[in-house]
Design a protein around this motif. Structure first.
Motif, PDB file in Angstrom:
ATOM      1  N   UNK A 131      -7.128   3.510  -3.002  1.00 28.68           N
ATOM      2  CA  UNK A 131      -7.196   2.542  -2.186  1.00 28.68           C
ATOM      3  C   UNK A 131      -6.133   1.808  -1.383  1.00 28.68           C
ATOM      4  N   UNK A 132      -5.165   1.826  -2.195  1.00 23.71           N
ATOM      5  CA  UNK A 132      -3.640   1.525  -1.593  1.00 23.71           C
ATOM      6  C   UNK A 132      -3.083   2.076  -0.529  1.00 23.71           C
ATOM      7  N   UNK A 133      -3.532   3.503  -0.578  1.00 22.53           N
ATOM      8  CA  UNK A 133      -2.778   4.324   0.435  1.00 22.53           C
ATOM      9  C   UNK A 133      -3.692   4.217   1.593  1.00 22.53           C
ATOM     10  N   UNK A 134      -4.993   4.332   1.577  1.00 22.16           N
ATOM     11  CA  UNK A 134      -5.716   4.372   2.777  1.00 22.16           C
ATOM     12  C   UNK A 134      -5.492   3.020   3.130  1.00 22.16           C
ATOM     13  N   UNK A 135      -5.570   1.841   2.653  1.00 23.04           N
ATOM     14  CA  UNK A 135      -5.552   0.421   3.139  1.00 23.04           C
ATOM     15  C   UNK A 135      -4.129   0.470   3.888  1.00 23.04           C
ATOM     16  N   UNK A 136      -3.005   0.812   3.182  1.00 23.02           N
ATOM     17  CA  UNK A 136      -1.724   0.841   3.986  1.00 23.02           C
ATOM     18  C   UNK A 136      -1.962   1.286   5.305  1.00 23.02           C
ATOM     19  N   UNK A 137      -2.289   2.573   5.285  1.00 21.77           N
ATOM     20  CA  UNK A 137      -2.565   3.410   6.842  1.00 21.77           C
ATOM     21  C   UNK A 137      -3.223   2.404   7.651  1.00 21.77           C
ATOM     22  N   UNK A 138      -4.614   1.801   7.245  1.00 23.71           N
ATOM     23  CA  UNK A 138      -5.088   0.931   8.012  1.00 23.71           C
ATOM     24  C   UNK A 138      -4.423  -0.283   8.417  1.00 23.71           C
ATOM     25  N   UNK A 139      -3.780  -0.769   7.556  1.00 27.36           N
ATOM     26  CA  UNK A 139      -2.860  -1.914   7.907  1.00 27.36           C
ATOM     27  C   UNK A 139      -1.708  -1.833   8.819  1.00 27.36           C
ATOM     28  N   UNK A 140      -1.175  -0.457   8.891  1.00 30.74           N
ATOM     29  CA  UNK A 140      -0.161  -0.314   9.992  1.00 30.74           C
ATOM     30  C   UNK A 140      -0.632  -0.266  11.507  1.00 30.74           C
ATOM     31  N   UNK A 141      -2.022  -0.415  11.820  1.00 30.84           N
ATOM     32  CA  UNK A 141      -2.617  -0.453  12.845  1.00 30.84           C
ATOM     33  C   UNK A 141      -2.512  -1.884  13.498  1.00 30.84           C
ATOM     34  N   UNK A 142      -2.418  -2.829  12.537  1.00 32.28           N
ATOM     35  CA  UNK A 142      -2.225  -4.179  12.857  1.00 32.28           C
ATOM     36  C   UNK A 142      -0.789  -4.852  12.659  1.00 32.28           C
ATOM     37  N   UNK A 143       0.008  -3.720  12.401  1.00 26.81           N
ATOM     38  CA  UNK A 143       1.512  -4.196  12.078  1.00 26.81           C
ATOM     39  C   UNK A 143       2.395  -3.568  12.996  1.00 26.81           C
ATOM     40  N   UNK A 144       3.304  -4.621  13.690  1.00 25.41           N
ATOM     41  CA  UNK A 144       3.971  -4.195  14.740  1.00 25.41           C
ATOM     42  C   UNK A 144       5.374  -3.791  14.324  1.00 25.41           C
ATOM     43  N   UNK A 145       5.803  -4.512  13.289  1.00 27.86           N
ATOM     44  CA  UNK A 145       7.435  -4.105  12.570  1.00 27.86           C
ATOM     45  C   UNK A 145       7.300  -3.989  11.170  1.00 27.86           C
ATOM     46  N   UNK A 146       8.248  -3.747  10.621  1.00 28.52           N
ATOM     47  CA  UNK A 146       8.264  -3.669   9.177  1.00 28.52           C
ATOM     48  C   UNK A 146       8.324  -4.975   8.565  1.00 28.52           C
ATOM     49  N   UNK A 147       9.058  -6.078   9.276  1.00 27.56           N
ATOM     50  CA  UNK A 147       9.109  -7.377   8.814  1.00 27.56           C
ATOM     51  C   UNK A 147       7.685  -8.039   8.988  1.00 27.56           C
ATOM     52  N   UNK A 148       6.880  -7.609   9.786  1.00 25.65           N
ATOM     53  CA  UNK A 148       5.538  -8.416   9.884  1.00 25.65           C
ATOM     54  C   UNK A 148       4.540  -7.731   8.795  1.00 25.65           C
ATOM     55  N   UNK A 149       4.995  -6.543   8.251  1.00 28.66           N
ATOM     56  CA  UNK A 149       4.215  -6.182   7.114  1.00 28.66           C
ATOM     57  C   UNK A 149       4.101  -6.875   5.880  1.00 28.66           C
ATOM     58  N   UNK A 150       5.465  -7.679   5.786  1.00 28.28           N
ATOM     59  CA  UNK A 150       5.262  -8.820   4.534  1.00 28.28           C
ATOM     60  C   UNK A 150       4.241  -9.718   4.700  1.00 28.28           C
ATOM     61  N   UNK A 151       3.824 -10.076   6.001  1.00 32.78           N
ATOM     62  CA  UNK A 151       2.759 -10.764   6.123  1.00 32.78           C
ATOM     63  C   UNK A 151       1.454 -10.210   6.358  1.00 32.78           C
ATOM     64  N   UNK A 152       1.174  -9.032   7.065  1.00 36.01           N
ATOM     65  CA  UNK A 152      -0.081  -8.624   6.969  1.00 36.01           C
ATOM     66  C   UNK A 152      -0.698  -8.003   5.811  1.00 36.01           C
ATOM     67  N   UNK A 212      -7.875   4.461  14.394  1.00 38.16           N
ATOM     68  CA  UNK A 212      -6.803   3.445  15.277  1.00 38.16           C
ATOM     69  C   UNK A 212      -5.272   3.755  14.867  1.00 38.16           C
ATOM     70  N   UNK A 213      -5.141   4.846  14.085  1.00 37.86           N
ATOM     71  CA  UNK A 213      -3.605   5.049  13.743  1.00 37.86           C
ATOM     72  C   UNK A 213      -2.928   5.464  15.109  1.00 37.86           C
ATOM     73  N   UNK A 214      -1.763   4.708  14.951  1.00 38.74           N
ATOM     74  CA  UNK A 214      -0.993   4.849  16.364  1.00 38.74           C
ATOM     75  C   UNK A 214       0.420   5.713  15.770  1.00 38.74           C
ATOM     76  N   UNK A 215       1.032   6.486  16.480  1.00 39.39           N
ATOM     77  CA  UNK A 215       2.206   7.195  16.313  1.00 39.39           C
ATOM     78  C   UNK A 215       3.435   6.401  17.046  1.00 39.39           C
ATOM     79  N   UNK A 216       2.840   6.012  18.250  1.00 40.51           N
ATOM     80  CA  UNK A 216       4.107   5.131  18.798  1.00 40.51           C
ATOM     81  C   UNK A 216       4.428   3.638  18.473  1.00 40.51           C
ATOM     82  N   UNK A 217       5.689   3.302  18.797  1.00 41.82           N
ATOM     83  CA  UNK A 217       5.886   1.961  18.304  1.00 41.82           C
ATOM     84  C   UNK A 217       4.920   0.982  19.113  1.00 41.82           C
TER      85      UNK A 217
END
Length: 268
Positions: free
Chosen positions: A161-182, A261-266
């Motif tokens: 659950x945590x691994x797949x949810x993390x990959x899905x969350x990266x879709x809506x997370x622009x920066x590492x700092x924003x990840x602390x919120x998303x 929806x996974x993106x490889x570009x910033x």
């Protein structure tokens, strides 16, 4: 003929070596980053130990069996939510933000191998933390699990659950700092649902609450400590069935979202 037979093996070995080398590199980077190292290694262990001590210290009285289930469920939720989910999200977003992921796609490693190497160190750390909790819990008086299979399913399902949810969350997370919120909503959901389902009576319609993301971890932890997972539940089906369904469905849902929806570009 011999060349055609040996080439795939050589190529496979070379690819495996690259994935392993990348995973080791990711491990070193994680340990060198003090913020990530503290949040992924130190804080979950301290919180898990604190919960075990707090819940089992009951003025000298013997704790209720439900207290032991609460201890194990909270430790699982902390490792799954904080160590693996949050750290994996931050790591993948950071590598994407610095264009490391995009550059590594030209290294000959498949996309799956690249992501696996990036994620593997965090998963290994999570597993090690769960192992370290075992002797500590024994010292605190937590009994031997009545159903080790249910407890193992809780741990493996939580990691999926945590691994797949993390990959899905990266879709809506622009920066590492924003990840602390998303990552906050799902972290709170995993912690709250896991702890609640560890102590809520597992009968009647309450079993359906196991369908909430993360709740199955707590319910399976309860079954693991107390037993009764395979007894009759709703409609005469095994009581653990809703938790098992959620354990499979949510990683699949998050995995499909990530794949689409996974993106490889910033991201901007």
């Amino acid at each position: 003929m011999t060349s055609a037979t040996t080439t795939p093996t050589t190529t496979g070995t070379s690819t495996g070596s690259k994935v392993l080398a990348l995973a080791m590199s990711e491990t070193r980077l994680m340990l060198r980053n003090r913020t990530v190292a503290v949040s992924a290694l130190f804080i979950p262990l301290v919180m898990g130990a604190f919960f075990a001590y707090s819940f089992t210290s009951n003025g000298g009285e013997d704790p209720s069996p439900f207290v032991f289930a609460l201890v194990v469920a909270s430790q699982l939720a902390i490792v799954v939510g904080m160590t693996v989910y949050v750290t994996t999200t931050i790591t993948v977003v950071a590598r994407r933000h610095t264009r490391v992921l995009k550059r590594m796609r030209t290294s000959g490693i498949s996309d799956t191998g690249l992501l696996a190497a990036t994620i593997a160190p965090t998963v290994v750390v999570g597993l090690l933390q769960l192992v370290l909790f075992v002797p500590f819990n024994a010292y605190m008086g937590v009994p031997v699990p009545a159903d080790p299979l249910a407890l193992a399913l809780a741990a493996l399902g939580g990691l999926a659950l945590s691994v797949t949810a993390a990959l899905a969350t990266t879709v809506v997370t622009a920066t590492p700092e924003r990840a602390q919120i998303t990552t906050l909503p799902l972290v709170f959901l995993i912690l709250g649902a896991s702890i609640a389902l560890a102590v809520i009576p597992a009968d009647g319609w309450w079993q359906l609450l196991a369908l909430v993301p993360g709740a199955a971890i707590g319910e399976l932890a309860g079954y693991g400590l107390l037993g009764g997972a395979w007894g009759a539940g709703v409609a005469g089906l095994p009581a653990v069935l809703p938790a098992l369904v959620a354990l499979v469905v949510w990683p699949v849902v998050f995995g499909v979202l990530a794949k689409r929806s996974f993106r490889w570009d910033p991201r901007n």
